[in-house]
Design a protein around this motif. Structure first.
Motif, PDB file in Angstrom:
ATOM      1  N   GLY A  80       0.834  -1.207   0.000  1.00 48.34           N
ATOM      2  CA  GLY A  80       0.000   0.000   0.000  1.00 48.34           C
ATOM      3  C   GLY A  80       0.867   1.255   0.000  1.00 48.34           C
ATOM      4  N   LEU A  81       1.920   1.245   0.812  1.00 51.94           N
ATOM      5  CA  LEU A  81       2.753   2.448   0.891  1.00 51.94           C
ATOM      6  C   LEU A  81       3.551   2.686  -0.387  1.00 51.94           C
ATOM      7  CD1 LEU A  81       3.966   2.843   4.573  1.00 51.94           C
ATOM      8  CD2 LEU A  81       2.194   4.061   3.331  1.00 51.94           C
ATOM      9  N   TYR A 104      -3.849   6.833   7.998  1.00 52.89           N
ATOM     10  CA  TYR A 104      -2.910   5.740   8.178  1.00 52.89           C
ATOM     11  C   TYR A 104      -1.532   6.322   8.496  1.00 52.89           C
ATOM     12  CZ  TYR A 104      -0.158   1.627   7.525  1.00 52.89           C
ATOM     13  OH  TYR A 104       0.709   0.594   7.750  1.00 52.89           O
ATOM     14  N   ASP A 175      -8.009   7.118  -0.142  1.00 49.70           N
ATOM     15  CA  ASP A 175      -7.544   5.819   0.336  1.00 49.70           C
ATOM     16  C   ASP A 175      -8.794   5.061   0.773  1.00 49.70           C
ATOM     17  OD1 ASP A 175      -6.659   3.654   1.870  1.00 49.70           O
ATOM     18  OD2 ASP A 175      -4.842   4.702   2.510  1.00 49.70           O
ATOM     19  N   SER A 197      -4.492  -0.284   0.371  1.00 48.49           N
ATOM     20  CA  SER A 197      -3.614  -1.303   0.910  1.00 48.49           C
ATOM     21  C   SER A 197      -4.392  -2.603   0.726  1.00 48.49           C
ATOM     22  CB  SER A 197      -3.318  -1.064   2.395  1.00 48.49           C
ATOM     23  OG  SER A 197      -2.634  -2.204   2.887  1.00 48.49           O
ATOM     24  N   THR A 199      -3.310  -5.326   1.123  1.00 44.59           N
ATOM     25  CA  THR A 199      -2.872  -6.144   2.266  1.00 44.59           C
ATOM     26  C   THR A 199      -4.050  -6.454   3.194  1.00 44.59           C
ATOM     27  OG1 THR A 199      -0.801  -4.905   2.189  1.00 44.59           O
ATOM     28  CG2 THR A 199      -1.249  -6.111   4.221  1.00 44.59           C
ATOM     29  N   LYS A 200      -4.994  -5.528   3.268  1.00 45.51           N
ATOM     30  CA  LYS A 200      -6.050  -5.598   4.262  1.00 45.51           C
ATOM     31  C   LYS A 200      -7.240  -6.411   3.717  1.00 45.51           C
ATOM     32  CE  LYS A 200      -3.093  -2.957   6.339  1.00 45.51           C
ATOM     33  NZ  LYS A 200      -3.121  -1.517   6.251  1.00 45.51           N
TER      34      LYS A 200
END
Ligand code: PLP
Length: 365
Positions: A80-81, A104, A175, A197, A199-200
């Protein structure tokens, strides 16, 4: 790669169907049902990819699926970053960026780092104060929104802020990690870019890092793809494959997690150990502020057996943490705030585990 599902321009299927079908190979005898993983750093010359930093069929399948859900085109990133950094790099030297004061942590830290090095200027705003955000748009090159915000769970008036930002000539970014495209599709409000992200919730199993950017603007897509090729912030093929596998059940996971969250919110509101419950009314992230402050919050996160004390969010597992344990968390976030990422377990088991710990925290008298 031919797919059996429509592109965003094609006939509209509902989100649950898109999540399951987009990015799959054509229905041909002996074709795999789902996109296979392509582990390759180099491709035979003469095609569109050539080298593994420029493209990968497994990314393409994932990008088609996320893009279809958001209603635009998608690029995936190593995290995400990495996606956040690539988007922030769109602004010119010394330009002004408006961003939420609560967001975040990694995003806020990236902005602070860029500002400290003279790369850009930031104006941090309370995104619930729409008038203040609109005023801050003046002279901005980019307006960054996160809605709901981490971990305060504030919600922005996206259409109003989007209009003001565009009137000022700024890009607008949302976001959308907490809401997911199933609960909020900012591109439909003419936002320029959506960041995730993945990831989530999109990947959803706490086993992979992945980022994504979505847009309807072909020129922005081309510029961002060029930046990704150049800096190499690309995902691994295995991570892309895992994320796509996770994404296939996004709607089912989110439905359960959200139902669990709504039930837990009702019960938290009745419990004397809890001073305040923050919940935007959708999604599966809850923040509770403990009546007795930081110590009670720390004790809560250590006294459960099912709930895991861990950062991050959006997995099938229920996790929680006291946010101010991080030095980077702003002082405007209450010391005793615990952010809960509600998973898909049985809600009665989740509550039983919590209430055992909460009951111990109620002071006598
Ligand atoms: C986790 C997160 C990020 C950063 O993503 P990574 O995949 O951890 O690099 C950005 N925004 C939000 C809202 C997040 O929750």
């Amino acid at each position: 790669m031919p797919t059996d599902a429509p592109t965003p321009a094609g006939p509209t299927l509902r989100p649950a169907t898109l999540a399951v079908t987009v990015g799959r190979p054509a229905h041909e005898p002996d074709a795999p049902l789902n996109a296979p993983i392509t582990m390759a750093s180099t491709f035979v010359a003469g095609g569109d990819i050539e080298y593994g930093r420029h493209g990968n069929p497994t990314w393409t399948a994932l990008e088609e699926a996320i893009g279809a859900l958001e209603g635009g085109r998608c690029l995936t990133f190593a995290s995400g970053l990495a996606a956040v950094a690539t988007v922030l790099d769109l602004v010119g030297q010394g330009a002004k960026v408006v961003a939420p004061r609560h967001a975040y942590n990694g995003t806020v830290m990236q902005l602070a780092d860029l500002e400290a090095r003279g790369r850009l200027r930031t104006e941090l705003v309370d995104i619930t104060d729409t008038d203040a955000v609109v005023a801050a748009c003046d002279g901005a090159a980019l307006v960054w929104l996160e809605s709901p915000t981490n971990p305060a769970l504030e919600v922005a008036d996206i259409p109003t802020i989007r209009a003001a930002a565009h009137a000022a000539g700024a890009y607008v970014v949302v976001d959308n990690t907490f809401a997911t495209p199933l609960l909020q599709r900012p591109l439909e409000d003419e936002v320029d870019l959506v960041v995730h992200s993945a990831t989530k919730y999109l990947a959803g199993h706490s086993d992979v890092l992945m980022g994504a950017v979505c847009t309807r603007d072909e020129e922005l897509l081309r510029v961002l793809k060029g930046r990704r090729d150049l800096v190499g912030a690309v995902p691994g093929a295995f991570e892309a494959w895992l994320t796509l596998r996770g994404l296939r059940t996004l709607h089912v996971r989110l439905e359960r997690a959200q139902a669990n969250a709504a039930e837990l919110v009702r019960r938290f509101r009745e419990h004397p150990a809890v001073g305040e419950v923050r919940y935007p009314g959708f999604g599966a992230i809850i923040s509770v502020v403990m009546a007795e402050g930081a110590l009670a919050a720390d004790l809560l996160t250590r006294k459960t057996s099912l709930w895991v004390h861990a950062t991050s969010l959006g997995g099938v597992e229920s996790t929680f943490e006291r946010r101010r344990r991080w030095k980077s968390e702003p002082a405007t976030i209450p010391d005793g705030l615990v952010r809960l990422s509600v998973g898909i377990e049985d809600v009665e088991d989740l509550w039983a585990d919590l209430v055992r710990a909460l009951d111990d925290l109620v002071l006598p008298g």
